[in-house]
Write a protein that holds these residues in place. Structure first.
Motif, short mmCIF file in Angstrom:
data_model
loop_
_atom_site.label_atom_id
_atom_site.label_comp_id
_atom_site.label_asym_id
_atom_site.label_seq_id
_atom_site.Cartn_x
_atom_site.Cartn_y
_atom_site.Cartn_z
N LEU A 1 0.84 -1.20 0.00
CA LEU A 1 0.00 0.00 0.00
C LEU A 1 0.88 1.25 0.00
CD1 LEU A 1 -2.70 1.51 0.24
CD2 LEU A 1 -2.42 1.39 2.73
N ARG A 2 1.93 1.21 0.81
CA ARG A 2 2.81 2.38 0.91
C ARG A 2 3.37 2.75 -0.47
NH1 ARG A 2 5.51 0.59 5.01
NH2 ARG A 2 7.29 -0.28 3.89
N ASP A 3 3.86 1.77 -1.19
CA ASP A 3 4.44 2.03 -2.51
C ASP A 3 3.38 2.52 -3.49
OD1 ASP A 3 6.87 1.26 -1.52
OD2 ASP A 3 6.78 -0.78 -2.36
N ARG A 4 2.21 1.85 -3.46
CA ARG A 4 1.16 2.20 -4.43
C ARG A 4 0.59 3.59 -4.15
NH1 ARG A 4 -1.29 -3.39 -2.93
NH2 ARG A 4 0.09 -4.78 -4.08
N LEU A 5 0.20 3.82 -2.92
CA LEU A 5 -0.47 5.07 -2.60
C LEU A 5 0.48 6.26 -2.75
CD1 LEU A 5 -2.87 6.68 -1.62
CD2 LEU A 5 -2.22 6.15 0.74
N LEU A 6 1.66 6.15 -2.14
CA LEU A 6 2.59 7.27 -2.25
C LEU A 6 3.10 7.44 -3.69
CD1 LEU A 6 4.65 6.93 1.06
CD2 LEU A 6 2.63 8.33 0.59
N GLY A 7 3.25 6.32 -4.40
CA GLY A 7 3.66 6.41 -5.81
C GLY A 7 2.66 7.19 -6.63
N VAL A 8 1.37 6.91 -6.43
CA VAL A 8 0.33 7.65 -7.14
C VAL A 8 0.33 9.12 -6.73
CG1 VAL A 8 -2.17 7.96 -7.36
CG2 VAL A 8 -1.17 5.70 -7.63
N ALA B 1 -3.09 3.09 -12.30
CA ALA B 1 -1.96 4.00 -12.13
C ALA B 1 -1.03 3.52 -11.02
CB ALA B 1 -2.47 5.41 -11.82
N ALA B 2 -1.61 2.99 -9.94
CA ALA B 2 -0.78 2.52 -8.83
C ALA B 2 0.14 1.41 -9.28
CB ALA B 2 -1.69 2.04 -7.69
N ARG B 3 -0.38 0.45 -10.02
CA ARG B 3 0.46 -0.66 -10.49
C ARG B 3 1.44 -0.20 -11.56
NH1 ARG B 3 -2.82 -3.98 -12.93
NH2 ARG B 3 -4.70 -2.74 -12.65
N LEU C 1 4.43 -0.89 -19.84
CA LEU C 1 3.70 0.07 -20.67
C LEU C 1 2.58 -0.60 -21.46
CD1 LEU C 1 3.55 2.92 -22.25
CD2 LEU C 1 4.74 1.62 -24.02
N ALA C 2 2.91 -1.73 -22.12
CA ALA C 2 1.91 -2.39 -22.97
C ALA C 2 0.72 -2.85 -22.14
CB ALA C 2 2.55 -3.56 -23.70
N GLN C 3 0.99 -3.40 -20.93
CA GLN C 3 -0.12 -3.85 -20.08
C GLN C 3 -0.94 -2.66 -19.59
OE1 GLN C 3 2.53 -5.88 -17.37
NE2 GLN C 3 1.76 -7.90 -17.97
N THR C 4 -0.26 -1.56 -19.25
CA THR C 4 -0.98 -0.36 -18.80
C THR C 4 -1.92 0.13 -19.89
OG1 THR C 4 0.90 0.29 -17.41
CG2 THR C 4 -0.71 2.00 -17.97
N ALA C 5 -1.38 0.25 -21.13
CA ALA C 5 -2.19 0.76 -22.24
C ALA C 5 -3.36 -0.18 -22.53
CB ALA C 5 -1.32 0.93 -23.47
#
Length: 998
Positions: free
Chosen positions: A86-93, A154-156, A164-168
Motif C-alpha cells: 500500500l505504501r508504494d502504491r499510494l505514495l507512488g500515485v 496508475a498505482a500498479r 507500458l503495454a499492459q498499462t495501455a
C-alpha cells in the motif's frame, strides 16, 4: 539551495530524500497528526522514492485531512507503516498525479482499493472492470467508479507491477467497460429506442488497438440495424439517439469532471456524415468513396460495446477492403502526405516539444508500422494486429523489418509512450507536449526511474530515442529491400522476392523486377562503394518514391554511380554533405531534362552539395561571360569553340534546373517556397543570362576564326520577346535582332557582308547536331519579318522605323534589350527605338483597335487544332499571351509618362502599373498569378519530358510529374488542372476588362 540560519536535522533528512522544498515539508510534518511520518524513516524513504516527494506529502496530508474521523486517519497511517504494498502504491500515485490526489481527497475511502491485490487483480480484464462499474447508474457515479479503476491501474503502473503495454491495454479495457456501462445507462433511460434497433460500437484508434493513453479521445464508429419488424429509418433514428446519449454520458463535465470525449469523426464523411449507418451503407461508402487514410484507420477497428455480433460482422465485411488498400494508386504517397499534413498542423513553437506528432515522435512509429502492415498484411495474416508493438514484433519475425531496427524502435516507442503517460497522469489532461518547467521535468524524469540527474538524463534519453525514430522512420520501409538483394546478414529473416516486389509496387515502381536488379547491382558486395550505397539507398528510395517516376530515379542513380562510383569525391559528397544526396534524388526522379544533362556531364553532381562547387546558386552574367570567352579562347576552331561553350551551357543548365527542382520540391529541412514567382524569376534570369553568354561566346568564336581580333563592323545582338524580358524558359527559342555599324574607313558593302557572314556562321554553328537542348535563334521579329534581311545597320533600322514601322513592331520592341556584342551600339539601338515603344502621346484609338484586332486574330488562328483553350499556357484563356498583351498595351499607352513602365520584364511592368494605379491591386495580383503559373507549367513540361510544350502532357505519369513539380501530391492531378483553369479563368476576366475594354 541556500537556507538562512542553521538547518535542522529534519530539513537535512528531507533534502537528502529528494524534497525540493524541504522547509515547506518540515512545516507540514510539525503537526501532531503527522508525527508518525516524521518519526518513521521507512515512510520518509517511501516518500523519497516517489516521482515528486513534495507532491506526495501534500497529497497524503490532503488525504489524511479528508478522513472523516480520527480513527480513520489512524487506520490509514498504521496501514501505511505496516503494509509496504500500500505504501508504494499510494505514495507512488500521490507523487506522480496531482489529479488522482485530488480524487482521493474528495473520496477519502478510495485508498482501500490499493490495500489488497488478489492474483486476478494484477491483470484485470474487461469483465473485471465491468463488475467494478456495475453499481454506477448515473453519469456522476460512473465518473467516480471510473476514477477508482484508474487509480488502481496508475498505482500498479508507477510501481512497475505492469509495463507500458499492459498499462495501455488495461486503459483500453477500462474504456471498453465504460462505453458498455454508458450504453447501458442510455438503454435504461430510453427503453423504446433500445428495443427498436441493434447498435454496435466499434472502437478505433488507440482504444481499438488496445493501447490507450491515460487521457485520450476514444474514437468510435457506430453501426446500426433495425430490430425485427421495425422500419430502417425509424431504427436508425433510435440508434442515433442511443449513440448520442452514450457519448454525452462519457463526454459531459460534471462535478466529478469528465471521463473523456467520445469522438465519432472517423466515421464515413466525418462530422458531416450520419452518426449511425447500417452495415450496407458503411460498405457502400468504403467501396466507392473512402480515402487511403480511412482504410489505415480501420486497421484498429474492434467491436467493444452493444451488439458484438453486428460489430464482428462489420469488421469481417470491411477487412478485405482494408487489406486491399495497398493496391490503390499512390497508396504510399497518400499515407506519407497525410503524415506531412499532420506535422504541418503543429504550431511552430511546439514542434520540438511534441511527443506524438512531431518528427521522431510516436506517430512516426505508428505510421511506419501501419504502412508495412497494409502492404504485406494481405498475404500475411500474422501482421493484422491493431496493437503497434505486437505488429512491430510480427513484422520483425516475418523479415519485413530488420530485427535490430525493430528492437530499437520498440524501445523508443515504449520510452516515448511512457513519457506521454506520465505527463498526462500528473493532471489527467490530454496533452502530448513535454513540459518546459524544471520542476515538471524533474518529476517526469524521476517517474521514469532517472534519479542521478533527472532533468539532464530525461533530455538525453528523449533526444536519443527521438533520433532513433527519425532515422528509422524511412529506413524501416526501405532497408529490408536491400537486405533481400545484398544477402549480407545470414540467418536473419528477410523479405521474400514476392514481398519485395509487393513493397516496390506499393512505393510506385512500375517495374519492380528491374528495380530489384538495380538495387542488387548497387548494394551487393563488400566494397566501400557498396557499403556506402547501402547506407544511402534507404533514404534515396524514399525520396524517389516521393516523385512521379521512382523507376527513372533509381535507374539514373545507378547510371551516375556506375559513371562516378570509383571517383573518391562522389561517394564522399553523398555520404558527408547532407543536402547532396537528397538533392540528387529529387533531380534524378523529377523528369528527363536534368538527368539527361547530368549523364552527359556526371561531374556536375558536385554542384548538388554544400561545398566549393558553387552550389545551386545561378552564376552572375559577368562570370558566365568570363568562362565562355576563356573556353572559346582555348579552342583551335570555331566548331571546337562552340563545343566548349556548349559544355559550359550544359553544366549551367543543369545547375539552374537542379535549383529549380529542389526549390519546387523542397527538402526535409527547407520547405518549398510559397512564392512561386521567385522560382520563375530565378529560372528566367539564369537561362536568359546563360543564353546571352552562349551567344556572346559563339560571336567571339566566329569573329576570331574569320577576322582575328576585329570585325570590319561593330556588331550587337538585341534580345527580344522573353529573351529580352529575362523570362526564357528551358525550351524557349531566343528571339533576337542583329544590328551592325561599319567601322571608320569600311564601306557599307564590306560591313554588310561581314555582318551577314557572322549571322550565318553563328546560326550554322549553333545548329550543329547535338544531344544538348537546342539553342534556336529566331529573328522573325526583325523589320519585314521573314522577308527582310537578317541583319541591318543602325542607319537602316532608323530609316525603316521612321517610315514603315507598324504598331505591332512598336509592341515587339517593348522587350528589346542588348544581350551581346558591342555595348555602345546596343545602347544606341535602344535610344533609337525608345520613342517608338514609349510614344510621347500614347496610342490613338486606331492603334488600340489594331492591337486588339491582332490579338483576336492570333487567338483564332494560331491555337493548334484540337487544343484545349483552358489548358494552353501560351495562347489559351488567361495564359501568357493574354497577360503580356494586356501589360504591353499599358506600356504603350503610358510608358512615356511613367518611368516604371519602361522595363522589358512583364512582372516588373505589371507591378509598376499597379503602383501607378493603372491596375487595381486585386486584378494585378490575378494577372501575376496566372502568368507565373503558366510559365511554371511550361518549364515543368520541359523538365519532365525533355522537350518543350505549351500544354499539359497527356500521359498520366508525366502529368503527375508536372503536378509534383508544381507542389501537388501524387494523386492530385485533378486538383492541379482545376486550379489552373480557375486561375486562368479569373485572369481572362481581367484581360477582357483591361485589354478589350469589356
Amino acid at each position: 539551495m541556500s537556507v538562512p540560519g542553521r538547518r535542522s536535522s529534519t530539513f537535512t533528512r528531507l533534502l537528502r530524500h529528494g524534497f525540493t522544498h524541504p522547509s515547506d515539508a518540515e512545516l507540514l510534518l510539525e503537526s501532531d497528526e503527522l508525527a508518525p511520518i516524521k518519526a518513521d524513516p521507512i515512510l520518509l524513504d517511501a516518500l523519497g522514492a516517489t516521482a515528486d516527494p513534495d507532491l506526495a506529502l501534500h497529497g497524503l496530508v490532503q488525504l489524511l485531512e479528508a478522513q472523516s474521523a480520527p480513527t480513520a486517519r489512524r487506520e490509514l497511517l498504521d496501514t501505511l507503516i505496516a503494509a509496504k504494498p500500500l505504501r508504494d502504491r499510494l505514495l507512488g500515485v500521490l507523487g506522480a498525479s496531482a489529479a488522482l490526489g485530488d480524487h482521493l481527497a474528495r473520496h477519502p475511502g478510495d485508498w482501500h482499493v490499493l490495500l489488497t491485490f488478489e492474483p486476478q487483480d494484477l491483470h484485470p480484464e474487461v469483465a473485471d472492470f465491468e463488475q467494478r462499474l456495475a453499481e454506477a447508474d448515473d453519469p456522476v457515479s460512473l465518473r467516480i467508479a471510473y476514477r477508482r479503476c484508474l487509480l488502481s491501474i496508475a498505482a500498479r503502473d508507477v510501481c512497475g507491477t505492469i509495463d507500458l503495454a499492459q498499462t495501455a491495454a488495461e486503459l483500453a479495457d477500462l474504456a471498453t467497460a465504460t462505453l458498455r456501462a454508458a450504453l447501458a445507462v442510455a438503454r435504461t433511460e430510453n427503453p423504446e429506442d433500445a428495443a427498436a434497433c441493434r447498435l454496435a460500437v466499434i472502437a478505433m484508434g488507440k482504444c481499438g488497438g488496445h493501447e490507450l493513453n491515460y487521457v485520450s479521445d476514444v474514437d468510435v464508429v457506430f453501426v446500426g440495424e433495425a430490430a425485427n419488424g421495425v422500419e430502417e429509418p425509424k431504427a436508425l433514428q433510435a440508434a442515433t439517439r442511443l449513440a448520442s446519449h452514450m457519448m454525452r454520458i462519457c463526454s459531459e463535465t460534471t462535478v466529478e469532471g469528465s471521463i473523456w470525449p467520445v469522438d465519432a469523426n472517423l466515421r464515413p464523411e466525418g462530422r458531416n456524415g450520419p452518426l449511425v449507418r447500417t452495415l450496407g451503407s458503411h460498405l457502400a461508402y468504403y467501396q466507392r468513396w473512402a480515402k487511403t487514410w480511412e482504410f489505415q484507420a480501420l486497421l484498429k477497428a474492434r467491436p467493444v460495446a452493444g451488439d458484438i455480433g453486428l460489430g464482428e460482422e462489420y469488421v469481417a465485411t470491411l477487412s478485405p477492403l482494408v487489406w486491399g488498400a495497398a493496391e490503390r494508386e499512390n497508396f504510399v504517397a497518400d499515407v506519407q502526405q497525410m503524415r506531412r499534413k499532420v506535422v504541418a498542423t503543429i504550431p511552430l513553437g511546439e514542434v520540438e516539444r511534441e511527443l506524438k506528432l512531431g518528427p521522431g515522435g510516436l506517430r512516426d512509429v505508428e505510421f511506419a508500422v501501419q504502412l508495412l502492415q497494409l502492404v504485406h498484411g494481405r498475404a500475411d495474416t500474422t501482421l493484422r494486429s491493431g496493437t503497434t508493438l505486437d505488429a512491430l514484433k510480427a513484422l520483425a519475425a516475418g523479415g519485413y523489418i530488420g530485427r535490430a531496427d525493430a528492437v530499437q524502435l520498440d524501445a523508443a516507442y515504449r520510452f516515448l509512450r511512457s513519457m506521454e503517460h506520465r505527463i498526462q497522469l500528473y493532471r489527467l489532461r490530454r496533452t502530448h507536449l513535454v513540459p518546459e518547467q524544471e520542476t515538471d521535468l524533474r518529476r517526469l524524469g524521476r517517474s521514469l526511474g532517472l534519479r542521478t540527474d533527472p532533468v539532464g538524463e530525461l533530455r538525453r534519453e528523449w533526444k536519443r530515442h527521438s533520433s532513433v525514430v527519425r532515422r528509422l522512420h524511412e529506413k524501416l520501409f526501405y532497408r529490408p529491400l536491400l537486405d533481400a538483394v545484398a544477402q549480407l546478414a545470414p540467418g536473419e529473416a528477410r523479405l521474400s522476392p514476392d514481398a519485395a516486389r509487393e513493397r516496390l509496387v506499393a512505393l510506385g515502381y512500375a517495374d519492380p523486377a528491374a528495380a530489384l536488379r538495380h538495387l542488387e547491382a548497387l548494394a551487393s558486395g563488400v566494397t566501400r562503394k557498396a557499403a556506402i550505397q547501402r547506407t544511402l539507398l534507404p533514404v534515396l528510395l524514399g525520396w524517389f518514391a516521393d516523385s512521379a517516376d521512382p523507376d527513372a530515379g533509381l535507374l539514373t542513380f545507378r547510371k551516375v554511380s556506375d559513371a562516378l562510383g570509383k571517383t573518391p569525391w562522389y561517394l564522399r559528397l553523398l555520404r558527408d554533405e547532407g543536402a547532396a544526396a537528397e538533392n540528387l534524388a529529387r533531380v534524378l526522379s523529377a523528369g528527363r531534362l536534368a538527368p539527361d544533362l547530368l549523364m552527359r556531364a556526371p561531374e556536375a553532381v558536385a554542384l548538388l552539395g554544400d561545398g566549393d562547387g558553387g552550389g545551386l546558386e545561378p552564376r552572375p552574367r559577368a562570370q558566365l561571360d568570363q568562362e565562355m570567352l576563356a573556353s572559346v579562347a582555348r579552342a583551335d576552331t570555331a566548331e571546337q569553340a562552340v563545343t566548349f561553350a556548349r559544355g559550359v551551357r550544359r553544366r549551367e543548365l543543369f545547375r539552374t534546373s537542379a535549383a529549380d527542382i529542389v526549390g519546387s520540391y523542397g527538402t526535409e529541412e527547407v520547405p518549398a517556397p510559397a512564392d512561386q514567382g521567385a522560382l520563375i524569376d530565378l529560372v528566367g534570369g539564369a537561362v536568359s543570362d546563360l543564353t546571352a553568354a552562349t551567344l556572346g561566346g559563339t560571336l567571339r568564336a566566329v569573329v576570331r576564326a574569320g577576322w582575328g581580333d576585329t570585325l570590319p563592323t561593330r556588331f550587337a545582338i538585341i534580345g527580344m520577346g522573353r529573351f529580352g524580358g529575362h523570362e526564357l524558359g528551358y525550351g524557349s527559342d531566343a528571339d533576337v535582332l542583329f544590328v551592325h555599324e561599319p567601322r571608320e574607313g569600311v564601306g557599307d558593302r564590306e560591313a554588310a557582308d561581314a555582318a551577314n557572314r557572322v549571322v550565318a556562321e553563328m546560326r550554322r554553328l549553333l545548329q550543329i547536331p547535338s544531344t544538348d537542348p537546342p539553342l534556336l535563334i529566331d529573328a522573325d521579329l526583325r523589320p519585314e519579318g521573314k522577308s527582310g534581311p537578317l541583319v541591318r545597320s543602325l542607319t537602316s533600322y532608323a530609316a525603316y522605323y521612321r517610315r514603315w514601322s507598324l504598331v505591332w513592331e512598336s509592341q515587339a520592341l517593348l522587350r528589346a534589350e542588348p544581350v551581346a556584342g558591342d555595348e555602345d551600339l546596343g545602347r544606341r539601338f535602344i535610344e533609337l527605338v525608345d520613342p517608338l515603344r514609349y510614344p510621347a502621346h500614347g496610342l490613338d484609338d486606331d492603334a488600340v483597335r489594331e492591337i486588339r484586332r491582332l490579338k483576336a486574330r492570333m487567338e483564332s488562328e494560331r491555337l493548334p487544332r484540337g487544343a484545349d483553350r483552358t489548358l494552353h499556357t501560351k495562347l489559351g484563356r488567361g495564359g501568357l499571351s493574354d497577360v503580356e498583351w494586356t501589360v504591353q498595351l499599358l506600356q504603350l499607352r503610358h510608358g512615356s509618362e511613367l518611368p516604371g513602365l519602361r522595363t522589358t520584364r512583364t512582372r516588373a511592368a505589371l507591378a509598376a502599373a499597379r503602383a501607378a494605379g493603372l491596375v487595381p491591386d486585386e486584378e494585378a495580383a490575378v494577372l501575376d498569378e496566372a502568368w507565373v503559373l503558366a510559365s511554371r507549367v511550361r518549364n515543368a513540361v520541359m523538365l519532365v519530358r525533355g522537350r518543350a510544350g505549351d500544354t499539359f502532357p497527356s500521359t498520366s505519369r508525366e502529368l503527375a510529374a508536372v503536378g509534383r513539380y508544381l507542389g501537388y501530391g501524387l494523386g492530385h492531378v485533378g486538383d492541379m488542372l482545376d486550379d489552373y483553369r480557375r486561375v486562368t479563368r479569373r485572369a481572362r476576366t481581367v484581360v477582357e476588362e483591361l485589354f478589350y475594354g469589356a
